[in-house]
Write a protein that holds these residues in place. Structure first.
Motif, PDB file in Angstrom:
ATOM      1  N   MET A  65      37.101 -38.586  78.195  1.00 14.39           N
ATOM      2  CA  MET A  65      38.810 -38.219  77.903  1.00 14.39           C
ATOM      3  C   MET A  65      38.797 -40.163  78.591  1.00 14.39           C
ATOM      4  O   MET A  65      40.294 -40.618  78.297  1.00 14.39           O
ATOM      5  N   ALA A  66      37.822 -41.002  79.428  1.00 13.39           N
ATOM      6  CA  ALA A  66      38.535 -42.059  79.358  1.00 13.39           C
ATOM      7  C   ALA A  66      38.592 -43.170  78.751  1.00 13.39           C
ATOM      8  O   ALA A  66      38.832 -44.165  78.930  1.00 13.39           O
ATOM      9  N   LEU A  67      37.155 -42.629  77.737  1.00 15.75           N
ATOM     10  CA  LEU A  67      37.267 -43.389  76.116  1.00 15.75           C
ATOM     11  C   LEU A  67      38.691 -43.355  75.411  1.00 15.75           C
ATOM     12  O   LEU A  67      39.386 -44.466  74.978  1.00 15.75           O
ATOM     13  N   LYS A  68      39.022 -41.927  75.875  1.00 21.07           N
ATOM     14  CA  LYS A  68      40.356 -41.372  74.967  1.00 21.07           C
ATOM     15  C   LYS A  68      41.416 -42.673  75.548  1.00 21.07           C
ATOM     16  O   LYS A  68      42.545 -43.076  74.825  1.00 21.07           O
ATOM     17  N   VAL A  69      41.243 -42.729  76.699  1.00 18.01           N
ATOM     18  CA  VAL A  69      42.832 -43.273  77.880  1.00 18.01           C
ATOM     19  C   VAL A  69      42.882 -44.739  77.451  1.00 18.01           C
ATOM     20  O   VAL A  69      43.719 -45.972  77.168  1.00 18.01           O
ATOM     21  N   ASN A  70      41.031 -45.806  77.533  1.00 13.52           N
ATOM     22  CA  ASN A  70      40.990 -46.736  77.063  1.00 13.52           C
ATOM     23  C   ASN A  70      39.480 -47.365  76.688  1.00 13.52           C
ATOM     24  O   ASN A  70      38.247 -46.634  77.233  1.00 13.52           O
ATOM     25  N   PRO A  71      39.538 -47.529  75.627  1.00 12.25           N
ATOM     26  CA  PRO A  71      37.694 -47.886  74.986  1.00 12.25           C
ATOM     27  C   PRO A  71      37.674 -48.297  75.219  1.00 12.25           C
ATOM     28  O   PRO A  71      35.821 -48.825  75.420  1.00 12.25           O
ATOM     29  N   ASP A  72      37.987 -49.631  76.056  1.00  7.01           N
ATOM     30  CA  ASP A  72      37.337 -50.700  76.528  1.00  7.01           C
ATOM     31  C   ASP A  72      37.169 -51.025  78.470  1.00  7.01           C
ATOM     32  O   ASP A  72      35.740 -51.926  79.170  1.00  7.01           O
ATOM     33  N   LEU A  73      36.554 -49.007  78.573  1.00  5.55           N
ATOM     34  CA  LEU A  73      36.506 -49.123  80.410  1.00  5.55           C
ATOM     35  C   LEU A  73      34.789 -49.138  80.438  1.00  5.55           C
ATOM     36  O   LEU A  73      34.355 -48.690  79.582  1.00  5.55           O
ATOM     37  N   ASP A  74      34.470 -49.962  81.235  1.00 12.18           N
ATOM     38  CA  ASP A  74      33.418 -49.577  81.500  1.00 12.18           C
ATOM     39  C   ASP A  74      32.783 -48.612  81.700  1.00 12.18           C
ATOM     40  O   ASP A  74      33.026 -47.760  82.878  1.00 12.18           O
ATOM     41  N   ILE A  75      31.375 -48.750  81.546  1.00  8.81           N
ATOM     42  CA  ILE A  75      30.598 -47.269  81.383  1.00  8.81           C
ATOM     43  C   ILE A  75      29.438 -47.277  82.168  1.00  8.81           C
ATOM     44  O   ILE A  75      28.939 -47.760  81.136  1.00  8.81           O
ATOM     45  N   PHE A  76      28.749 -46.952  83.361  1.00  8.75           N
ATOM     46  CA  PHE A  76      27.265 -47.765  83.539  1.00  8.75           C
ATOM     47  C   PHE A  76      27.071 -46.260  83.973  1.00  8.75           C
ATOM     48  O   PHE A  76      27.579 -45.606  84.222  1.00  8.75           O
ATOM     49  N   TYR A  77      24.900 -46.517  84.072  1.00  9.93           N
ATOM     50  CA  TYR A  77      24.116 -45.525  84.596  1.00  9.93           C
ATOM     51  C   TYR A  77      23.415 -46.370  85.090  1.00  9.93           C
ATOM     52  O   TYR A  77      23.769 -47.759  84.780  1.00  9.93           O
ATOM     53  N   LEU A  78      22.888 -45.188  86.277  1.00 13.43           N
ATOM     54  CA  LEU A  78      22.171 -46.238  87.156  1.00 13.43           C
ATOM     55  C   LEU A  78      20.665 -45.657  86.279  1.00 13.43           C
ATOM     56  O   LEU A  78      20.074 -44.260  86.358  1.00 13.43           O
ATOM     57  N   ASP A  79      19.935 -46.373  86.456  1.00 12.85           N
ATOM     58  CA  ASP A  79      18.783 -46.140  85.575  1.00 12.85           C
ATOM     59  C   ASP A  79      17.534 -46.362  86.696  1.00 12.85           C
ATOM     60  O   ASP A  79      16.621 -47.829  86.881  1.00 12.85           O
ATOM     61  N   THR A  80      17.118 -45.298  88.102  1.00 19.78           N
ATOM     62  CA  THR A  80      16.233 -45.316  88.314  1.00 19.78           C
ATOM     63  C   THR A  80      15.187 -44.979  87.226  1.00 19.78           C
ATOM     64  O   THR A  80      14.318 -45.344  88.438  1.00 19.78           O
ATOM     65  N   ASP A  81      14.181 -45.353  86.269  1.00 20.86           N
ATOM     66  CA  ASP A  81      13.343 -44.783  85.511  1.00 20.86           C
ATOM     67  C   ASP A  81      12.431 -43.903  85.094  1.00 20.86           C
ATOM     68  O   ASP A  81      10.997 -43.380  85.670  1.00 20.86           O
ATOM     69  N   LEU A  82      13.621 -42.647  86.063  1.00 22.94           N
ATOM     70  CA  LEU A  82      12.584 -41.373  86.380  1.00 22.94           C
ATOM     71  C   LEU A  82      13.395 -40.233  85.868  1.00 22.94           C
ATOM     72  O   LEU A  82      13.580 -39.001  85.845  1.00 22.94           O
ATOM     73  N   HIS A  83      14.074 -40.676  84.725  1.00 23.51           N
ATOM     74  CA  HIS A  83      15.326 -39.914  84.429  1.00 23.51           C
ATOM     75  C   HIS A  83      14.076 -38.074  83.146  1.00 23.51           C
ATOM     76  O   HIS A  83      13.648 -39.047  82.342  1.00 23.51           O
ATOM     77  N   PHE A  84      14.478 -37.528  82.593  1.00 25.85           N
ATOM     78  CA  PHE A  84      14.743 -36.592  82.143  1.00 25.85           C
ATOM     79  C   PHE A  84      14.563 -37.446  80.655  1.00 25.85           C
ATOM     80  O   PHE A  84      15.501 -38.082  80.702  1.00 25.85           O
ATOM     81  N   LYS A  85      13.271 -36.570  79.936  1.00 26.51           N
ATOM     82  CA  LYS A  85      13.667 -38.373  77.838  1.00 26.51           C
ATOM     83  C   LYS A  85      15.078 -37.620  77.525  1.00 26.51           C
ATOM     84  O   LYS A  85      15.487 -38.005  77.176  1.00 26.51           O
ATOM     85  N   GLU A  86      15.391 -35.552  78.149  1.00 25.97           N
ATOM     86  CA  GLU A  86      16.404 -35.916  77.626  1.00 25.97           C
ATOM     87  C   GLU A  86      18.135 -36.193  77.712  1.00 25.97           C
ATOM     88  O   GLU A  86      19.105 -36.505  77.173  1.00 25.97           O
ATOM     89  N   THR A  87      17.515 -36.506  79.372  1.00 27.13           N
ATOM     90  CA  THR A  87      19.155 -37.917  79.455  1.00 27.13           C
ATOM     91  C   THR A  87      19.142 -39.019  78.667  1.00 27.13           C
ATOM     92  O   THR A  87      19.852 -39.277  78.450  1.00 27.13           O
ATOM     93  N   TYR A  88      17.793 -39.501  78.766  1.00 28.45           N
ATOM     94  CA  TYR A  88      18.199 -40.622  77.712  1.00 28.45           C
ATOM     95  C   TYR A  88      17.973 -40.545  76.158  1.00 28.45           C
ATOM     96  O   TYR A  88      19.264 -41.081  75.930  1.00 28.45           O
ATOM     97  N   GLU A  89      17.559 -39.286  75.521  1.00 28.74           N
ATOM     98  CA  GLU A  89      18.445 -38.347  74.619  1.00 28.74           C
ATOM     99  C   GLU A  89      19.735 -39.020  74.551  1.00 28.74           C
ATOM    100  O   GLU A  89      19.937 -39.173  73.342  1.00 28.74           O
ATOM    101  N   VAL A  90      20.668 -37.764  75.702  1.00 21.81           N
ATOM    102  CA  VAL A  90      21.714 -37.474  75.337  1.00 21.81           C
ATOM    103  C   VAL A  90      22.873 -39.057  75.534  1.00 21.81           C
ATOM    104  O   VAL A  90      23.627 -39.418  74.542  1.00 21.81           O
TER     105      VAL A  90
END
Length: 247
Positions: A65-90
């Motif tokens: 939804m957000a990128l359809k409104v404005n593709p320049d919006l910053d998207i961030f994620y908190l990388d704890t270094d403990l996520h599932f491999k599936e999370t990094y893959e998606v």
């Protein structure tokens, strides 16, 4: 004839006035989530607003939804270094789909440094401290550069989120917080994902309605609360990022 504004606008002084924000929230709660995002961008400016993405189902819908409104919006994620491999893959699949580089926000300490300072597997001994070190403090530092942030929390998710509003003053981080999906249910989220053919974490198909760090997340059993798989075996129910107002 002068046309009424489509939605309310806050002055600079009102942006930090909780009562004014509550009035705005009441007027905005029936808007589509995409309109709430659009309001946030128009109100704060695209460079002063960021979307927090955990790559769970709610955040994937919001990201689209957000990128359809404005593709320049910053998207961030908190990388704890403990996520599932599936999370990094998606994460990588979404980055490729939108041709968008997501901002990685990481803790000051590596897992090895944390183990030296606090002991091995801190998440088992003191999950609150672990979440604070690997999520809350990094987020606090990152959000200093913004006037507002967007999250995927919904009222339906947990009692601690039952009073979340689409627009809030975040007392903890001292900025405006948008929860565009606050009044959506799980079916609405998934309908949006399927309708728009969005990639999502396959763990959702294996009884993981809420996905956090791998050591602290288990599948949810039939009849359990959707967040029962988070920090199972402890009295912890939130990581500390979200402290919604209580009734």
């Amino acid at each position: 004839m002068i046309q009424p504004r489509k939605w309310p606008i806050l002055t600079e002084e009102e942006k930090k006035d909780e009562q004014k924000i509550k009035v705005v929230a009441a007027r905005m709660r029936d808007k589509h989530p995409q309109d709430i995002i659009r309001w946030g961008i128009e109100q704060l400016g695209v460079s002063s607003l960021a979307l927090a993405c955990s790559f769970g189902c709610e955040d994937i819908a919001l990201l689209d939804m957000a990128l359809k409104v404005n593709p320049d919006l910053d998207i961030f994620y908190l990388d704890t270094d403990l996520h599932f491999k599936e999370t990094y893959e998606v994460r990588d699949r979404l980055s490729g789909k939108y041709q968008k580089q997501f901002i990685r926000v990481s803790p000051d300490l590596t897992l090895e440094e944390q183990a030296v300072k606090y002991g091995e597997k801190l998440w088992k001994k003191d999950p609150n401290l672990c979440c604070n070190l690997r999520k809350v403090e990094p987020l606090k530092k990152y959000l200093r550069n913004y006037q507002g942030w967007i999250t995927g929390i919904r009222r339906e998710q947990a009692p601690t989120r039952a009073h979340a509003e689409v627009v809030e003053w975040d007392q903890g981080f001292q900025l405006i917080k948008l929860n565009p999906l606050a009044f959506w249910n799980s079916k609405q989220v998934w309908n949006y994902i399927f309708k728009n053919q969005l990639p999502y974490n396959p763990l959702h198909d294996h009884r993981y309605p809420s996905i956090g760090c791998e050591p602290c997340t288990r599948p949810v059993l039939p009849g359990e609360d959707p967040r029962a798989g988070r920090w199972s075996g402890t009295d912890k129910i939130e990581c500390g990022l979200h402290n919604s107002p209580v009734s």
